[in-house]
Motif scaffolding. Structure first.
Motif, PDB file in Angstrom:
ATOM      1  N   TRP A   1     113.751   2.177  68.645  1.00  0.00           N
ATOM      2  CA  TRP A   1     113.770   3.318  69.552  1.00  0.00           C
ATOM      3  C   TRP A   1     113.716   4.615  68.763  1.00  0.00           C
ATOM      4  O   TRP A   1     114.289   4.722  67.671  1.00  0.00           O
ATOM      5  N   GLY A   2     113.004   5.598  69.311  1.00  0.00           N
ATOM      6  CA  GLY A   2     112.896   6.902  68.675  1.00  0.00           C
ATOM      7  C   GLY A   2     112.503   7.945  69.693  1.00  0.00           C
ATOM      8  O   GLY A   2     112.381   7.658  70.889  1.00  0.00           O
ATOM      9  N   PRO A   3     112.278   9.186  69.266  1.00  0.00           N
ATOM     10  CA  PRO A   3     111.875  10.247  70.186  1.00  0.00           C
ATOM     11  C   PRO A   3     110.487   9.991  70.770  1.00  0.00           C
ATOM     12  O   PRO A   3     109.636   9.356  70.146  1.00  0.00           O
ATOM     13  N   SER A   4     110.255  10.528  71.960  1.00  0.00           N
ATOM     14  CA  SER A   4     109.051  10.182  72.719  1.00  0.00           C
ATOM     15  C   SER A   4     107.802  10.969  72.320  1.00  0.00           C
ATOM     16  O   SER A   4     106.690  10.516  72.564  1.00  0.00           O
ATOM     17  N   VAL A   5     107.959  12.150  71.698  1.00  0.00           N
ATOM     18  CA  VAL A   5     106.798  12.979  71.369  1.00  0.00           C
ATOM     19  C   VAL A   5     106.442  12.793  69.895  1.00  0.00           C
ATOM     20  O   VAL A   5     107.115  13.319  69.006  1.00  0.00           O
ATOM     21  N   PHE A   6     105.401  12.020  69.653  1.00  0.00           N
ATOM     22  CA  PHE A   6     104.936  11.740  68.288  1.00  0.00           C
ATOM     23  C   PHE A   6     106.043  11.157  67.407  1.00  0.00           C
ATOM     24  O   PHE A   6     105.998  11.291  66.180  1.00  0.00           O
ATOM     25  N   SER A   7     107.030  10.534  68.010  1.00  0.00           N
ATOM     26  CA  SER A   7     108.185   9.970  67.301  1.00  0.00           C
ATOM     27  C   SER A   7     108.981  11.026  66.536  1.00  0.00           C
ATOM     28  O   SER A   7     109.780  10.693  65.666  1.00  0.00           O
ATOM     29  N   LEU A   8     108.782  12.294  66.889  1.00  0.00           N
ATOM     30  CA  LEU A   8     109.441  13.379  66.173  1.00  0.00           C
ATOM     31  C   LEU A   8     110.431  14.160  67.030  1.00  0.00           C
ATOM     32  O   LEU A   8     111.407  14.701  66.512  1.00  0.00           O
ATOM     33  N   ARG A   9     110.182  14.258  68.319  1.00  0.00           N
ATOM     34  CA  ARG A   9     111.079  15.010  69.184  1.00  0.00           C
ATOM     35  C   ARG A   9     110.986  14.463  70.603  1.00  0.00           C
ATOM     36  O   ARG A   9     110.082  13.687  70.924  1.00  0.00           O
ATOM     37  N   GLY A  10     111.954  14.853  71.441  1.00  0.00           N
ATOM     38  CA  GLY A  10     111.903  14.456  72.837  1.00  0.00           C
ATOM     39  C   GLY A  10     112.888  13.367  73.199  1.00  0.00           C
ATOM     40  O   GLY A  10     113.688  12.916  72.382  1.00  0.00           O
ATOM     41  N   LYS A  11     112.802  12.953  74.439  1.00  0.00           N
ATOM     42  CA  LYS A  11     113.724  11.951  74.965  1.00  0.00           C
ATOM     43  C   LYS A  11     113.518  10.597  74.279  1.00  0.00           C
ATOM     44  O   LYS A  11     112.439  10.296  73.797  1.00  0.00           O
ATOM     45  N   PRO A  12     114.564   9.763  74.258  1.00  0.00           N
ATOM     46  CA  PRO A  12     114.465   8.483  73.555  1.00  0.00           C
ATOM     47  C   PRO A  12     113.586   7.477  74.300  1.00  0.00           C
ATOM     48  O   PRO A  12     113.638   7.379  75.525  1.00  0.00           O
ATOM     49  N   ARG A  13     112.800   6.736  73.533  1.00  0.00           N
ATOM     50  CA  ARG A  13     111.930   5.724  74.143  1.00  0.00           C
ATOM     51  C   ARG A  13     111.818   4.521  73.215  1.00  0.00           C
ATOM     52  O   ARG A  13     112.003   4.603  71.999  1.00  0.00           O
ATOM     53  N   HIS A  14     111.482   3.390  73.822  1.00  0.00           N
ATOM     54  CA  HIS A  14     111.178   2.177  73.071  1.00  0.00           C
ATOM     55  C   HIS A  14     109.800   2.346  72.455  1.00  0.00           C
ATOM     56  O   HIS A  14     108.842   2.692  73.147  1.00  0.00           O
ATOM     57  N   GLU A  15     109.692   2.142  71.154  1.00  0.00           N
ATOM     58  CA  GLU A  15     108.409   2.296  70.482  1.00  0.00           C
ATOM     59  C   GLU A  15     108.088   1.044  69.683  1.00  0.00           C
ATOM     60  O   GLU A  15     108.984   0.242  69.371  1.00  0.00           O
ATOM     61  N   PRO A  16     106.816   0.831  69.345  1.00  0.00           N
ATOM     62  CA  PRO A  16     106.466  -0.361  68.560  1.00  0.00           C
ATOM     63  C   PRO A  16     107.161  -0.333  67.191  1.00  0.00           C
ATOM     64  O   PRO A  16     107.299   0.734  66.574  1.00  0.00           O
ATOM     65  N   VAL A  17     107.574  -1.499  66.746  1.00  0.00           N
ATOM     66  CA  VAL A  17     108.127  -1.613  65.394  1.00  0.00           C
ATOM     67  C   VAL A  17     107.019  -1.270  64.398  1.00  0.00           C
ATOM     68  O   VAL A  17     105.887  -1.739  64.525  1.00  0.00           O
ATOM     69  N   TRP A  18     107.338  -0.430  63.431  1.00  0.00           N
ATOM     70  CA  TRP A  18     106.336  -0.053  62.434  1.00  0.00           C
ATOM     71  C   TRP A  18     105.779  -1.293  61.751  1.00  0.00           C
ATOM     72  O   TRP A  18     106.507  -2.263  61.496  1.00  0.00           O
ATOM     73  N   ASN A  19     104.501  -1.255  61.433  1.00  0.00           N
ATOM     74  CA  ASN A  19     103.806  -2.436  60.922  1.00  0.00           C
ATOM     75  C   ASN A  19     104.502  -3.053  59.709  1.00  0.00           C
ATOM     76  O   ASN A  19     104.669  -4.278  59.632  1.00  0.00           O
ATOM     77  N   HIS A  20     104.907  -2.226  58.749  1.00  0.00           N
ATOM     78  CA  HIS A  20     105.509  -2.804  57.545  1.00  0.00           C
ATOM     79  C   HIS A  20     106.893  -3.387  57.833  1.00  0.00           C
ATOM     80  O   HIS A  20     107.322  -4.318  57.143  1.00  0.00           O
TER      81      HIS A  20
END
Length: 316
Positions: A270-289
């Motif tokens: 989970w991270g911020p919703s806008v480019f993973s840099l800011r904003g409300k928290p959201r579920h995001e894909p696990v980074w490839n590495h």
């Protein structure tokens, strides 16, 4: 926790109640950890700040109590750089169960020389990763006693561009402070995901979740004197950056949601919703590495060997 959070959109300003729950936040006396603790305190839960500095922890608890009427917040001494002290620190929690731990505490060095913990580990890797690895071992009985405990690991956006050198985890060959910090946070994130795989293998009710705060700057963080004071000049300097990043109060949101939201699942990031840099928290894909399970497994084995604790047989 409130069942309505699975129906209504998540609102960072209106968190579900968590009366009767107990949460531990490592490094809860400053930075993002302070805001995680402050926000969790507003849910009615008991929040314990883990801090290596009792004086700073007392200041932070007083600040939270002044802003959150009736806050159930207290502190325990916790030094992640001293592996031999962690068992005693966990005993000092004096609770029957723990509903969540937020692995947030961290050391970030900007300049050489390379420094080591008392156990002989590079300071950032030893504190940020190995300290939390060992702490999780000692917390397991308390976490397993809760109905559905969460282990939330605070990573860093700085880890996205880093890769681990499994043959030089301690940065002995080529020490660069900023890279060593990014790698220590990357190791934490690998650990959080690998821990959940171990938990799933034994059908545990516990869940391990990885989060990161995006870009979180002091200049965009609201004042909490004397824990944090933002001057007018700092506010003006930081204003242009608000288009891309945010303050540490908002950097806390992914971790807070990972603790409270029943729709969050183990193994997620989970991270911020806008480019993973800011904003409300959201579920995001696990980074490839981070999806490389072979690296995670080797790091897990290294953590066991370097700390002397075995997390291999996690309770169900």
């Amino acid at each position: 926790m409130s069942s309505t959070s699975s129906i209504l959109p998540w609102d960072v300003q209106r968190l579900p109640r968590a009366d009767g729950s107990v949460f531990l936040v490592t490094g809860g006396n400053a930075g993002i950890g302070y805001f995680v603790a402050e926000q969790l305190s507003a849910t009615g839960a008991t929040v314990v700040l883990g801090s290596r500095n009792p004086a700073k922890a007392e200041v932070a608890t007083a600040s939270i109590r002044s802003r959150v009427p009736g806050a159930r917040v207290r502190a325990v001494r916790l030094d992640l750089a001293d592996l031999s002290s962690l068992r005693t620190a966990v005993e000092s929690l004096d609770v029957e169960c723990l509903d969540a731990v937020v692995h947030n505490a961290g050391v970030a060095l900007d300049d050489p020389p390379r420094r080591e913990t008392g156990d002989g580990h590079e300071l950032m890797f030893g504190t940020n990763h190995l300290g939390h690895f060992a702490l999780t071992h000692w917390l397991m009985p308390l976490l397993s006693a809760a109905p559905a405990a969460r282990i939330v690991t605070m990573g860093s956006f700085a880890a996205k561009s880093e890769r681990l050198d499994l043959d030089d985890l301690q940065s002995r060959k080529d020490y660069r402070p900023k890279r060593a910090y990014g790698r220590s946070k990357l190791a934490q994130m690998y650990f959080g995901l690998e821990l959940d795989r171990h938990l799933r293998a034994v059908d545990s009710t516990m869940a391990s979740v990885v989060v990161h705060p995006g870009g979180a700057l002091d200049s965009l963080t609201p004042s909490r004197p004397p824990v944090h004071v933002r001057t007018a000049a700092a506010r003006l300097r930081g204003a242009p950056a608000a288009l891309l990043v945010q303050g540490k109060h908002a950097g806390a949101w992914p971790a807070v949601r990972a603790v409270l939201d029943p729709t969050v699942r183990g193994g997620q990031q989970w991270g911020p919703s806008v480019f993973s840099l800011r904003g409300k928290p959201r579920h995001e894909p696990v980074w490839n590495h981070l999806a490389d399970t072979s690296v995670a497994a080797r790091l897990w084995d290294a953590g066991r060997d370097l700390t002397g604790v075995d997390l291999g047989a996690v309770p169900g």
